[in-house]
Design a protein around this motif. Structure first.
Motif, PDB file in Angstrom:
ATOM      1  N   LEU A 591       0.983  -1.165   0.095  1.00  0.00           N
ATOM      2  CA  LEU A 591      -0.101  -0.001   0.008  1.00  0.00           C
ATOM      3  C   LEU A 591       0.810   1.237  -0.029  1.00  0.00           C
ATOM      4  O   LEU A 591       2.000   1.365   0.601  1.00  0.00           O
ATOM      5  N   THR A 592       0.491   2.178  -0.653  1.00  0.00           N
ATOM      6  CA  THR A 592       1.267   3.394  -0.783  1.00  0.00           C
ATOM      7  C   THR A 592       0.433   4.553  -0.376  1.00  0.00           C
ATOM      8  O   THR A 592      -0.764   4.576  -0.557  1.00  0.00           O
ATOM      9  N   TRP A 593       1.144   5.760  -0.316  1.00  0.00           N
ATOM     10  CA  TRP A 593       0.409   7.020  -0.309  1.00  0.00           C
ATOM     11  C   TRP A 593       0.912   7.819  -1.815  1.00  0.00           C
ATOM     12  O   TRP A 593       2.036   7.920  -2.043  1.00  0.00           O
ATOM     13  N   GLU A 594      -0.254   8.119  -2.463  1.00  0.00           N
ATOM     14  CA  GLU A 594      -0.191   8.720  -3.773  1.00  0.00           C
ATOM     15  C   GLU A 594      -0.506   9.975  -3.922  1.00  0.00           C
ATOM     16  O   GLU A 594      -1.484  10.377  -3.228  1.00  0.00           O
ATOM     17  N   THR A 595       0.378  11.085  -4.551  1.00  0.00           N
ATOM     18  CA  THR A 595       0.152  12.299  -4.476  1.00  0.00           C
ATOM     19  C   THR A 595      -0.920  12.517  -6.052  1.00  0.00           C
ATOM     20  O   THR A 595      -0.250  12.152  -7.128  1.00  0.00           O
ATOM     21  N   PRO A 596      -1.817  13.036  -5.977  1.00  0.00           N
ATOM     22  CA  PRO A 596      -2.588  13.301  -7.111  1.00  0.00           C
ATOM     23  C   PRO A 596      -1.666  14.199  -8.219  1.00  0.00           C
ATOM     24  O   PRO A 596      -1.093  14.948  -7.750  1.00  0.00           O
ATOM     25  N   PRO A 597      -2.083  13.952  -9.478  1.00  0.00           N
ATOM     26  CA  PRO A 597      -1.339  14.810 -10.385  1.00  0.00           C
ATOM     27  C   PRO A 597      -1.555  16.492 -10.525  1.00  0.00           C
ATOM     28  O   PRO A 597      -2.924  16.991 -10.002  1.00  0.00           O
ATOM     29  N   GLY A 598      -0.734  17.107 -10.261  1.00  0.00           N
ATOM     30  CA  GLY A 598      -0.858  18.658 -10.041  1.00  0.00           C
ATOM     31  C   GLY A 598      -0.767  19.038  -8.580  1.00  0.00           C
ATOM     32  O   GLY A 598      -0.627  20.353  -8.402  1.00  0.00           O
ATOM     33  N   VAL A 599      -0.432  18.224  -7.716  1.00  0.00           N
ATOM     34  CA  VAL A 599      -0.275  18.512  -6.281  1.00  0.00           C
ATOM     35  C   VAL A 599       1.224  18.239  -6.203  1.00  0.00           C
ATOM     36  O   VAL A 599       1.517  17.442  -6.058  1.00  0.00           O
ATOM     37  N   PRO A 600       1.568  19.627  -5.540  1.00  0.00           N
ATOM     38  CA  PRO A 600       3.304  19.307  -5.275  1.00  0.00           C
ATOM     39  C   PRO A 600       3.555  18.375  -3.995  1.00  0.00           C
ATOM     40  O   PRO A 600       2.886  18.627  -2.903  1.00  0.00           O
ATOM     41  N   ASP A 601       4.441  17.641  -4.322  1.00  0.00           N
ATOM     42  CA  ASP A 601       4.981  16.599  -3.376  1.00  0.00           C
ATOM     43  C   ASP A 601       5.924  17.244  -2.730  1.00  0.00           C
ATOM     44  O   ASP A 601       7.221  16.799  -2.676  1.00  0.00           O
ATOM     45  N   ASP A 602       5.780  18.142  -1.516  1.00  0.00           N
ATOM     46  CA  ASP A 602       6.907  18.986  -0.874  1.00  0.00           C
ATOM     47  C   ASP A 602       6.786  18.721   0.573  1.00  0.00           C
ATOM     48  O   ASP A 602       7.559  19.390   1.375  1.00  0.00           O
ATOM     49  N   GLY A 603       6.010  17.802   0.931  1.00  0.00           N
ATOM     50  CA  GLY A 603       6.154  17.216   2.308  1.00  0.00           C
ATOM     51  C   GLY A 603       5.316  18.084   3.203  1.00  0.00           C
ATOM     52  O   GLY A 603       5.426  17.944   4.522  1.00  0.00           O
ATOM     53  N   SER A 604       4.678  19.038   2.696  1.00  0.00           N
ATOM     54  CA  SER A 604       3.832  20.095   3.391  1.00  0.00           C
ATOM     55  C   SER A 604       2.593  19.557   4.014  1.00  0.00           C
ATOM     56  O   SER A 604       2.317  18.331   3.526  1.00  0.00           O
ATOM     57  N   GLU A 605       2.042  20.002   4.931  1.00  0.00           N
ATOM     58  CA  GLU A 605       0.922  19.511   5.536  1.00  0.00           C
ATOM     59  C   GLU A 605      -0.369  19.635   4.364  1.00  0.00           C
ATOM     60  O   GLU A 605      -1.109  18.635   4.469  1.00  0.00           O
ATOM     61  N   ALA A 606      -0.202  20.722   3.697  1.00  0.00           N
ATOM     62  CA  ALA A 606      -1.333  20.920   2.629  1.00  0.00           C
ATOM     63  C   ALA A 606      -1.267  19.606   1.514  1.00  0.00           C
ATOM     64  O   ALA A 606      -2.194  18.731   1.133  1.00  0.00           O
ATOM     65  N   SER A 607      -0.122  19.150   1.255  1.00  0.00           N
ATOM     66  CA  SER A 607       0.305  18.154   0.233  1.00  0.00           C
ATOM     67  C   SER A 607      -0.121  16.837   1.046  1.00  0.00           C
ATOM     68  O   SER A 607      -0.754  15.958   0.205  1.00  0.00           O
ATOM     69  N   GLN A 690     -13.954  17.014  -4.035  1.00  0.00           N
ATOM     70  CA  GLN A 690     -12.356  17.137  -4.127  1.00  0.00           C
ATOM     71  C   GLN A 690     -11.584  15.867  -3.729  1.00  0.00           C
ATOM     72  O   GLN A 690     -10.786  15.281  -4.763  1.00  0.00           O
ATOM     73  N   ARG A 691     -12.105  15.103  -2.769  1.00  0.00           N
ATOM     74  CA  ARG A 691     -11.556  13.932  -2.551  1.00  0.00           C
ATOM     75  C   ARG A 691     -11.742  12.834  -3.706  1.00  0.00           C
ATOM     76  O   ARG A 691     -10.857  12.157  -4.119  1.00  0.00           O
ATOM     77  N   PHE A 692     -12.745  12.917  -3.923  1.00  0.00           N
ATOM     78  CA  PHE A 692     -13.356  11.884  -5.317  1.00  0.00           C
ATOM     79  C   PHE A 692     -12.626  12.029  -6.401  1.00  0.00           C
ATOM     80  O   PHE A 692     -12.041  11.235  -7.077  1.00  0.00           O
ATOM     81  N   GLN A 693     -12.197  13.326  -6.781  1.00  0.00           N
ATOM     82  CA  GLN A 693     -11.507  13.713  -7.970  1.00  0.00           C
ATOM     83  C   GLN A 693     -10.129  13.380  -7.735  1.00  0.00           C
ATOM     84  O   GLN A 693      -9.402  12.961  -8.734  1.00  0.00           O
ATOM     85  N   ASP A 694      -9.554  13.320  -6.341  1.00  0.00           N
ATOM     86  CA  ASP A 694      -8.109  13.174  -6.307  1.00  0.00           C
ATOM     87  C   ASP A 694      -8.019  11.718  -6.444  1.00  0.00           C
ATOM     88  O   ASP A 694      -6.967  11.191  -7.011  1.00  0.00           O
ATOM     89  N   TYR A 695      -8.931  10.769  -5.841  1.00  0.00           N
ATOM     90  CA  TYR A 695      -9.002   9.337  -6.061  1.00  0.00           C
ATOM     91  C   TYR A 695      -8.820   8.956  -7.527  1.00  0.00           C
ATOM     92  O   TYR A 695      -8.238   8.297  -7.979  1.00  0.00           O
ATOM     93  N   GLU A 696      -9.744   9.524  -8.135  1.00  0.00           N
ATOM     94  CA  GLU A 696      -9.952   9.103  -9.626  1.00  0.00           C
ATOM     95  C   GLU A 696      -8.559   9.575 -10.374  1.00  0.00           C
ATOM     96  O   GLU A 696      -8.143   8.680 -11.408  1.00  0.00           O
ATOM     97  N   ALA A 697      -8.104  10.809 -10.033  1.00  0.00           N
ATOM     98  CA  ALA A 697      -6.833  11.148 -10.818  1.00  0.00           C
ATOM     99  C   ALA A 697      -5.590  10.112 -10.469  1.00  0.00           C
ATOM    100  O   ALA A 697      -4.965   9.926 -11.339  1.00  0.00           O
ATOM    101  N   VAL A 698      -5.716   9.823  -9.158  1.00  0.00           N
ATOM    102  CA  VAL A 698      -4.570   8.598  -8.775  1.00  0.00           C
ATOM    103  C   VAL A 698      -4.839   7.657  -9.651  1.00  0.00           C
ATOM    104  O   VAL A 698      -3.727   6.868 -10.295  1.00  0.00           O
ATOM    105  N   CYS A 699      -5.911   7.057  -9.613  1.00  0.00           N
ATOM    106  CA  CYS A 699      -6.181   5.597 -10.342  1.00  0.00           C
ATOM    107  C   CYS A 699      -5.866   5.687 -11.790  1.00  0.00           C
ATOM    108  O   CYS A 699      -5.557   4.716 -12.419  1.00  0.00           O
ATOM    109  N   ARG A 700      -5.978   6.970 -12.352  1.00  0.00           N
ATOM    110  CA  ARG A 700      -5.734   7.154 -13.841  1.00  0.00           C
ATOM    111  C   ARG A 700      -4.170   7.305 -13.999  1.00  0.00           C
ATOM    112  O   ARG A 700      -3.638   6.794 -15.113  1.00  0.00           O
ATOM    113  N   SER A 701      -3.566   7.798 -13.196  1.00  0.00           N
ATOM    114  CA  SER A 701      -2.158   7.966 -13.477  1.00  0.00           C
ATOM    115  C   SER A 701      -1.071   7.084 -13.016  1.00  0.00           C
ATOM    116  O   SER A 701       0.165   7.252 -13.520  1.00  0.00           O
TER     117      SER A 701
END
Length: 714
Positions: A591-607, A690-701
C-alpha cells in the motif's frame, strides 16, 4: 433464493449430477416432467403385481433419496467450480479391496480338457488337487506385495448436551452425518453430557449415544456403532485419557460405521469405568488420529521412530474437528461484526480469548485491570445482538461493587461466555496437533438440522422465511474448505441466513470456521506507528525486514507476469505506506500514499492532506487462492487495522476478481475512456467532490511496472 443461485443450481443439477454421479439408465435424473412420465409408465406396467409394486416403490424411494442427496450436495457449494472439483474426487473409483489384491492366481486348466462343453470335474483333476500346494525345487517364491490400506479421511465431532435437543434436531444431525459418510468422510462422534459426572453422567452419555445411534440407523444405507471401551486412563499418570485400541477404532470406521464414543474411560490399574471430560476425550482421539500418541523409546533410532509415526499418520487424515453446541459460533464483541465467521488461530486466538474473557469479567464484576472492560465499551458491542436490550438491562447495567449476588440473567450469560471460551480453546488445542490443511467448525446442531431438512419439510414449516434453502455448514465446509460467509464481507452484506438469533438460542451467531492458520506480518506496526501520510522516513521494499525475492515471486505468481523489479522499486519506494504479509509470503499487499497529479509533493501539511491511500498490489499464491482464507486475512488487516478510514484501488474491467472486490468495497466507479474500474472503502467519498476527484486522478495516473510493458495490468 436469488436468481443467480437458482440458475446455478439448475445448471449444476443437469450437467454435473447427470454426468458424474448418476447412471445413464436412471430415469429420475431426467427433467421433472419426463421423470414423472417414466414413473407413470412403470407404475402402469407393474400395477398387476403387488410384489412388483413393492419393488417399484422401493426403487423409486431410493432414486428420490439419491436425487435429494445430490441436490443437497450441490446446493451446499458456493460455485460450480467447487462442486465440479469435489465431484471429480468423488467420481474416482476406489482402490481394489485387499481381498481382491491378495487372492493368489488360479492354476490354468490343462489344455487337454475338452473345449466347448462344461463337463465340470469329469475330466481332469479335482479342485482339491488344483488347490493343493505345489513344491518345486530351485525356485524362489514371489514375494507377496504389501497391501497399503486406503487413507481414511475423518471428521471428529463433539455434540454438547444432546439430551436438551428434541428428536427432530437429532434426526437432522444424523442425516448430515450419514451424508458425510456417503461423501467419503468417516465420522467419530463424542457425546458430551455437559457438566455431569459420576454414574449419572455415564448413564446420560450412554442413553444419548443410543439415541443418536438409532437416528443414524434410520437413515438409508447408514449404520452406527457405540464404542464404550474406546478410552483408558491411568490413575498414576497425568490423568489424561488415551485411546485403548487404535486398531479396533479404525476397523469400525473403515467399515462405514458412524462411531459414537461416550466420555467414559477404563482405569488401567483397577479396571472400572470413570467419567472423563468430553473435551479431554476429544483431544485424546485427536492425538491418536494425528499419530502422536506413541511414546518414543529413548534407545530407538530416531529415523525408525519418525518412520513409525509417519506410517500412523498415513493411515488417517483427520480433516475436520467439529463442535456442535447450541451456543453456535464464536461471538464478536469488538469491531463492526457481531460474530466471527472465520478465525485464523495463529493470528487471532489470543485476541479473541481476551475479548471473551473481558466480556465475562464485565458481567461477573471481577476487577482485574488487565481484563476489565468499561460499561461504555460494552453497550455498543451488545447493541448488534437481538438480545441486546435485555442484556444491557439485566446483565451489564452498572452494579455496585458490593452487590450481594448476581441476577439469574448474569449467571446465564456467564455460562454462555464460558461455553464459547471452552469451544474456542478446544478447537485451538486440537488443530495445534494437526496439519495446517485441517480445519475446525463451531456451529449449532439446530443450524445443521434445519439445513439438512428436505425441501418438502422446509416448505411445510410455517416459521420458514423465504424460499432459499440454507446451505448445510458441514457439507459446505467439506466441499469448499471455506466459511459459509467470507470474513472480509462488510457486516451489512453478510445477511441473516445461516446465523443470527433464534427462539431456542437468542444469543447464537454465525457458524465459525477455524484454521490453525498462518502468522500475519504488518510493517510498520500500525499499533505503534499508524499509517499516516505524514510519517517519515518511509519504509522501502529493500528494507532488511522484507524478503524482496520472495515478495517478487509472490507478485509474479499471483499476476502470472514478470515484474520489472528496479522500475517498480523506483516508483514506490518513496511512497510506501506499509506492507502486509500472510504466512510465508503466501499472500500480501503493498500500500502506498499517492499524490494526485498537479499537487506538489513537498512534504507540507497541505500536500499530505491531499495524498490518497492506494492499494498498489494485492497478491495471493495460486496454490492458496480460493482456500485457506489468505485473501480474507490480508484484506481484513488492510481495511480494519491499517486503513480503517478507507483505501482505494483499481482493476481492469474484465478482471474476474471484480465481483469479490465489489462485495467488499463501499463503491465503484468506471473510469471513462479506459478499461479501469475504481474501488474504494472510504465512507462518504461521493459527497466529498475534491477527494473523489483526487482518487480518480490517482487511479488514472499509476504507471505499470511489468517487464512485458503491456498496458493492461492487474
Amino acid at each position: 433464493m436469488t436468481s443467480r443461485t437458482f440458475n446455478w443450481s439448475r445448471t449444476a443439477k443437469s450437467s454435473l449430477v447427470k454426468q458424474h454421479l448418476v447412471r445413464p439408465s436412471d430415469p429420475i435424473t431426467a427433467r421433472p416432467a419426463q421423470a414423472l412420465n417414466v414413473r407413470a409408465q412403470q407404475f402402469a406396467e407393474f400395477s398387476g403385481s403387488s410384489e412388483s409394486q413393492d419393488r417399484l416403490g422401493h426403487r423409486a424411494k431410493e432414486k428420490l433419496l439419491d436425487r435429494e442427496f445430490f441436490l443437497s450436495l450441490l446446493s451446499s457449494a458456493s460455485t460450480k467450480r467447487e462442486a465440479r472439483s469435489y465431484l471429480a474426487r468423488l467420481k474416482a473409483s476406489p482402490a481394489k479391496s485387499s481381498q481382491e489384491s491378495t487372492e493368489p492366481p488360479k492354476e490354468p486348466i490343462p489344455g487337454s480338457l475338452p473345449s466347448g462343453v462344461n463337463l465340470g470335474s469329469f475330466y481332469g483333476a479335482s479342485r482339491a488337487v488344483y488347490d493343493s500346494p505345489v513344491f518345486r525345487q530351485d525356485t524362489t517364491p514371489t514375494p507377496r506385495a504389501q497391501v497399503i490400506p486406503e487413507r481414511l479421511h475423518l471428521a471428529l465431532i463433539k455434540i454438547t448436551t444432546p439430551q436438551l435437543l428434541d428428536d427432530s434436531v437429532i434426526k437432522g444431525v444424523a442425516k448430515t452425518l450419514s451424508q458425510l459418510v456417503r461423501l467419503g468422510m468417516a465420522c467419530c462422534v463424542v457425546v458430551d453430557p455437559g457438566k455431569m459426572g459420576g454414574p449419572a453422567g455415564r448413564q446420560i452419555s450412554i442413553e444419548q449415544a443410543n439415541r443418536i445411534s438409532g437416528a443414524i440407523d434410520e437413515q438409508p444405507d447408514s449404520k452406527s456403532f457405540r464404542l464404550d471401551s474406546a478410552l483408558s486412563i491411568s490413575e498414576r499418570g497425568s490423568g489424561q485419557p488415551t485411546v485403548l485400541s487404535r486398531k479396533m477404532l479404525l476397523s469400525v470406521l473403515r467399515d462405514g460405521h458412524v462411531v459414537l464414543v461416550p466420555p467414559i474411560a477404563y482405569t488401567e490399574e483397577n479396571p472400572r469405568a470413570v467419567t472423563v471430560s468430553a473435551d479431554d476425550a476429544t483431544l485424546a482421539l485427536t492425538k491418536e488420529f494425528a499419530g502422536l500418541s506413541t511414546n518414543p523409546d529413548p534407545d530407538e533410532d530416531p529415523a525408525v521412530t519418525a518412520e513409525r509415526i509417519n506410517t500412523l499418520q498415513r493411515e488417517v487424515s483427520l480433516d475436520r474437528v467439529i463442535v456442535l453446541d447450541a451456543l453456535g459460533g464464536i461471538p464478536a464483541f469488538k469491531g463492526p461484526q457481531s460474530s466471527h465467521v472465520f478465525i485464523n488461530m495463529e493470528q487471532e486466538f489470543d485476541q479473541i480469548e481476551d475479548e471473551l474473557s473481558q466480556a465475562r469479567n464485565s458481567i461477573s464484576g471481577h476487577k482485574d485491570p488487565s481484563k476489565q472492560v468499561t460499561t461504555e465499551a460494552t453497550y455498543p458491542v451488545l447493541e448488534s445482538n437481538p438480545f441486546s436490550k435485555f442484556v444491557n438491562r439485566e446483565v451489564v447495567s452498572p452494579m455496585p461493587p458490593t452487590a450481594p449476588a448476581q441476577s439469574p440473567a448474569a449467571e446465564a450469560m456467564e455460562e454462555v461466555l464460558d461455553g464459547h471460551l471452552e469451544n474456542l480453546r478446544l478447537t485451538q488445542q486440537a488443530l495445534a496437533m494437526l496439519p495446517s490443511a485441517s480445519s475446525g467448525i463451531i456451529t449449532s446442531p439446530q443450524e445443521v438440522s434445519y439445513s439438512a431438512r428436505s425441501p418438502k419439510e422446509a416448505a411445510s414449516d410455517p416459521s420458514a422465511v423465504g424460499t432459499r434453502r440454507q446451505r448445510n455448514p458441514l457439507i459446505h465446509h467439506l466441499l469448499t474448505d471455506k466459511p459459509l460467509l467470507s470474513s472480509s464481507l462488510p457486516p451489512g452484506r453478510r445477511g441473516a441466513s445461516n446465523g443470527g438469533s433464534s427462539p431456542f438460542n437468542p444469543v447464537s451467531s454465525h457458524t465459525t470456521f477455524v484454521k490453525r492458520g498462518m502468522p500475519l506480518t504488518i510493517l510498520p506496526n500500525p499499533y505503534t506507528h499508524p499509517w499516516t501520510a505524514q510519517i517519515q522516513p518511509r519504509l522501502g521494499l529493500n528494507d532488511p525486514s522484507i524478503d524482496l525475492p520472495r515478495l517478487v515471486t509472490l507478485i509474479e505468481d499471483s499476476f502470472d507476469r514478470k515484474l520489472n523489479v528496479q522500475n517498480y522499486l523506483d516508483r514506490v519506494n518513496s511512497r510506501i505506506a506499509g506492507i502486509i504479509v500472510a504466512g510465508e509470503y503466501e499472500g500480501g499487499a503493498i500500500l502506498t500514499w499517492e499524490t494526485p497529479p498537479g499537487v506538489p509533493d513537498d512534504g507540507s501539511e497541505a500536500s499530505a492532506a491531499r495524498m490518497v491511500p492506494y492499494l498498489d498490489k494485492f497478491a495471493v499464491l495460486k496454490r492458496s487462492q480460493g482456500a485457506g482464507g489468505v485473501a480474507d486475512i490480508v484484506f481484513n488487516a488492510m481495511v480494519r487495522t491499517c486503513f480503517p478510514n478507507g483505501v482505494c484501488w483499481r482493476s481492469r474491467m474484465d478482471n474476474p476478481v471484480n465481483k469479490w472486490y465489489f462485495e467488499r468495497s463501499s463503491g465503484t466507479w468506471k473510469l471513462a475512456d479506459s478499461n479501469w474500474a475504481m474501488f474504494w472503502t472510504t465512507p462518504g467519498l461521493v459527497e466529498d467532490t475534491q477527494r473523489f476527484q483526487d482518487y480518480e486522478a490517482v487511479c488514472r495516473s499509476i504507471q505499470p511496472s511489468w517487464a512485458d510493458e503491456k498496458s493492461v495490468i492487474d
